[in-house]
Design an enzyme around this catalytic site. Sequence first.
Site, PDB file in Angstrom:
ATOM      1  N   GLN A  86      -7.703  -4.986   9.381  1.00  0.00           N
ATOM      2  CA  GLN A  86      -6.669  -4.576  10.330  1.00  0.00           C
ATOM      3  C   GLN A  86      -7.118  -3.397  11.190  1.00  0.00           C
ATOM      4  OE1 GLN A  86      -2.403  -4.978   9.019  1.00  0.00           O
ATOM      5  NE2 GLN A  86      -3.335  -4.962   6.991  1.00  0.00           N
ATOM      6  N   ASP A 143      -3.562   7.348   4.303  1.00  0.00           N
ATOM      7  CA  ASP A 143      -3.065   6.005   4.621  1.00  0.00           C
ATOM      8  C   ASP A 143      -3.737   5.510   5.899  1.00  0.00           C
ATOM      9  OD1 ASP A 143      -1.546   3.710   4.492  1.00  0.00           O
ATOM     10  OD2 ASP A 143       0.230   4.608   5.402  1.00  0.00           O
ATOM     11  N   GLU A 144      -3.786   4.184   6.070  1.00  0.00           N
ATOM     12  CA  GLU A 144      -4.390   3.561   7.266  1.00  0.00           C
ATOM     13  C   GLU A 144      -5.790   4.130   7.511  1.00  0.00           C
ATOM     14  OE1 GLU A 144      -3.050   1.072   8.438  1.00  0.00           O
ATOM     15  OE2 GLU A 144      -0.875   1.210   8.364  1.00  0.00           O
ATOM     16  N   ARG A 187       2.044 -10.769  10.563  1.00  0.00           N
ATOM     17  CA  ARG A 187       3.368 -10.173  10.786  1.00  0.00           C
ATOM     18  C   ARG A 187       4.470 -11.141  10.353  1.00  0.00           C
ATOM     19  NH1 ARG A 187       1.866  -5.953   9.891  1.00  0.00           N
ATOM     20  NH2 ARG A 187      -0.072  -7.061   9.502  1.00  0.00           N
ATOM     21  N   LYS A 225       0.810  -1.213   0.000  1.00  0.00           N
ATOM     22  CA  LYS A 225       0.000   0.000   0.000  1.00  0.00           C
ATOM     23  C   LYS A 225       0.848   1.271   0.000  1.00  0.00           C
ATOM     24  CE  LYS A 225      -0.677   0.158   5.020  1.00  0.00           C
ATOM     25  NZ  LYS A 225       0.068   1.393   5.258  1.00  0.00           N
ATOM     26  N   THR A 226       1.957   1.274   0.741  1.00  0.00           N
ATOM     27  CA  THR A 226       2.799   2.478   0.769  1.00  0.00           C
ATOM     28  C   THR A 226       3.390   2.746  -0.603  1.00  0.00           C
ATOM     29  OG1 THR A 226       3.331   2.036   3.085  1.00  0.00           O
ATOM     30  CG2 THR A 226       4.734   3.605   1.928  1.00  0.00           C
TER      31      THR A 226
END
Length: 658
Positions: free
Chosen positions: A243, A212-213, A591, A28-29
């Site tokens: 998330q 973002d997020e 993770r 995504k980044t």
Amino acid sequence: MSLNPAQRAAVEHCDSPLLVLAGAGSGKTRVITQKIQHLIVNRRMPASKIAAITFTNKAAREMRERAAALLRGVDSEGLTVCTFHSLGLNFLQIEHEAAGLRRGFSIFDSDDSGALVKDLMPRGAKGPDIAAIRGLISRVKSDGLTPERAAELATSPREREAADIYGQYQKRLAAFNAVDFDDLIRLPVHLLDAHEHLREAWRERLRYLLVDEYQDTNGTQYALLKLLAGPRGGFTCVGDDDQSIYAWRGADTANIERLGQDWPQLRIIKLEQNYRCARRILRAANTIIANNPHLHPKKLWSDHAEGEPIRVFACNDNEQEAERVAAEITFLAHKHKAEWSAFAILFRGNHQSRALEKALQLQRIPYHLSGGTAFLERAEVKDALSWLRLLANPDDDAAFLRAVAAPKREIGATTLARLGEMANALHLSLGRAAERPDVLGQLPARSANALDGFISLVSRLRRAAAMMTAGDLCRKLVQDTGQLAAIRSECKDDALFERRRGNVDELAQWFDAAGKGSSGDLVAQLALLTNADRDSPGNAVRLMTLHASKGLEFDFVFIVGVEDGLLPHESSIDEGRIEEERRLMYVGITRARRVLHLSYARHARRFGEIVRVTPSRFIEELPAAELHFVGRDAEQDAERTQEHAGAAIARLKALFGE
């Protein structure tokens, strides 16, 4: 790595509002930074009209660096990459008059606002009560409510008390020419909503927003996005509803649904290719999160190898669990020749770290516990910093308010509020107002004398500062202000006193490295210190909560305490909030890049008694084909035991140079 088709579509779509549902590890980044480049290079949009917004300074810094690397040789002056709070601060610095603030207003951090709430509560109020009221005030601010509206909506005595204190709290902030963190979003929303000319000006100033997020946004953050984007909807929101684990902090997953309601032309693109996890781990993550309802279902997939089965350990108690985890880390580090930093141990609550720390120490495994009190957040360090800030900037009201109480003097909250009112009327900072005899003359004689003595001390130290290094000034002020004597009186034993004095000494040593400098240099040094990374573990096993692990990834992940009552948490079970706990489990699983271990204890100590513990219901939700329950397959376990023994012998031989 080139963009995959979904990533490319997300980068190139600019003609209507866009929601990118980006699964864990889906890049995504990369999409956000590539889109910044696309807007500037291909769409010819001035960089100054683009704002990329995220939730932490660290994430903003990393995004800024990645964008800068893509934009080398391109005019990117004025590009905004920041947090929501930084954007709000920038707005208020420009529009401070509309907000009723003087230039140079102060920002109260959590300690400052907590102290203010404490002053407003009845004498003798306990810490948990103060925290509860502060939390309620923060919650209603995050919902964009005024004190009056909060009072109207209050349904319990505690909420009515919080609404009353909220009103007093805001009056005190105004008197101090200050805002708190919640105001950094609430006030811009209020002003943009109330003033059309501000809305139009800021919509022109920021023509495109990238958030973002997005799943972590609360009510006021969504309102800010809506007001800035307007009907045109020049934005890309990137997030993952799977998330969303911060409801307790105000995050509202319903904001995902609101986008489609407020902008019917919204396009949705899903990023489902995972670049992080082994396939087994990904299948387990997909299976468990499928138990949650979804507005926009997605299924992650990966080109990575299958990976090892997820090993599940059942242990007698948490001490044995910690010992097995430490032994397994030692074995895997040797087997894979892995750095300690490739390992993470994740848990639901910080109290679970104690047994783990002991076990790691016995195995001589270096570790770093995230989430402890950061050095720059320690009370004695913050007190010293407040004095240094005030000496460098006489108009820093937040520094004045902390310094005047470090150590405590005969200057109470009522006196400071009155001083703040007079400073406001005179358009002066608190420090400048306290220097004026006509101001002191309007205060009670005892308080006025105490303030006069404080200002005289500040003046003496400011003169001394011109001839001293920052480090020497730090050492002098803790002596001359009485801070060191106050620390001595607060400490019940010599060890605690030496530890706290050592913290101030360490701060002085940090400044020693900076050498001599003017007041302006000092402010710059302080800014560097304040914005430095506070969590630098080096080559060590990471111990952290599942919440803290979001955004990170490790080759080897151990999730401990996978028990009903811990994960999912007992309060979530009682209140029927299992969905967020399941998302938390999903975050923990994703993770892991290569190896994932889960463990639980059969028994635990509760209120002095040993009780039987139930394995987490989440283990049952995982696909059985991807799990290996240690102890159930004798052949596989024997093979693993032999591997452990061989590794131990190899380590001994290496130790003795054989």
